[in-house]
Design a protein around this motif. Structure first.
Motif, short mmCIF file in Angstrom:
data_model
loop_
_atom_site.label_atom_id
_atom_site.label_comp_id
_atom_site.label_asym_id
_atom_site.label_seq_id
_atom_site.Cartn_x
_atom_site.Cartn_y
_atom_site.Cartn_z
N ALA A 30 -29.06 -27.10 7.63
CA ALA A 30 -28.24 -28.34 7.22
C ALA A 30 -27.00 -28.06 6.89
O ALA A 30 -25.89 -28.47 7.10
CB ALA A 30 -29.07 -29.26 6.61
N GLY B 16 -25.25 -24.81 9.45
CA GLY B 16 -25.26 -24.78 10.74
C GLY B 16 -26.12 -23.63 11.32
O GLY B 16 -25.71 -23.25 12.49
N SER C 132 -29.39 -21.11 12.53
CA SER C 132 -30.64 -21.35 13.21
C SER C 132 -31.81 -21.14 12.52
O SER C 132 -31.56 -20.71 11.26
CB SER C 132 -30.73 -20.28 14.34
N ARG D 145 -23.87 -14.75 10.40
CA ARG D 145 -23.32 -15.44 11.39
C ARG D 145 -22.64 -14.19 12.31
O ARG D 145 -22.48 -14.45 13.41
CB ARG D 145 -22.09 -16.30 11.01
#
Length: 228
Positions: free
Chosen positions: A156, A159, A161, A212
């Motif tokens: 949350a 962002g 997965s 990321r």
């Protein structure tokens, strides 16, 4: 907390984590029975898994070998199922061996010290197994909910997965030589206002940025790192 009482949150499912359906495939390789499991193993699917594994044990002359590499989310109910199947197999002179645990399952087994029970030769020293297994299951049921909560917090907040959030938790745990459930507890506490140490915040930010950049990449275990 009373050790005999499992936390009510042990079946908690963090928001946004899709649970793949359980799939169990049994095949015979030479004289071995190999069972491949994929999908999520939690409160809703552990009983079905246990039933399938019981049947595989009954049909196998020597026991079963488990390929859990494709298992996604798993919790204390998964561990309970595996321990019950192992006990059932031992009662019939058979074995249950894990060939490939998968990332989530590997961490769950490492946290509770149960992985050696599912390796070759684990049937030795079985006299103390009922007590050992009960203690390990209780520990898993205490620690797994906070790990799932922290996973949801990372998803949350950044962002990420479900898989990338898991990698962040494991990487921070390894790089700080801190038990995974303690890292998770710190993150969950931060949501309610408990401050995170500055060096921890910096490492967390760096780890998120790295994940990321390389999404889906397995975190590497540091030499000598204590699991979980």
């Amino acid at each position: 907390m009373d050790d005999d009482a499992a936390p009510a949150a042990s079946g908690y499912s963090p928001p946004g984590i899709a649970r793949s359906p359980l799939v169990v495939q049994v095949r015979t390789v030479d004289d071995r029975t190999v069972v491949t499991v994929s999908g999520a193993v939690d409160v809703t699917s552990a009983q079905a898994l246990r039933g399938r594994l019981y049947e595989a044990v009954r049909q196998s002359p020597r026991g079963i070998e488990l390929d859990l590499g494709a298992v996604g989310h798993c919790d204390a109910h998964a561990l309970d199922a595996l321990l019950r199947v192992r006990r059932h197999a031992m009662d019939h002179g058979k074995t249950v061996t894990i060939l490939t645990p998968g990332a989530d399952m590997s961490t769950l087994l490492s946290e509770t010290g149960t992985l050696p029970l599912f390796t070759a030769g684990s049937e030795s020293g079985s006299a103390q197994d009922p007590y050992t297994e009960l203690a390990q299951l209780r520990r898993a049921m205490r620690t797994r909910p906070v790990i799932d909560l922290a996973r949801g917090v990372l998803m949350a907040s950044f962002g990420l997965s479900a898989e990338d959030a898991w990698q962040v938790l494991v990487s921070v745990s390894q790089n700080t030589n801190t038990k995974l459930h303690r890292v998770a507890g710190g993150l969950v506490g931060a949501v309610t206002g408990d401050p995170l140490p500055e060096d921890f915040q910096e490492l967390l930010a760096a780890t998120v940025a790295k994940v990321r950049t390389n999404p889906g990449q397995e975190p590497r275990q540091n030499p000598g790192q204590e699991p979980g």
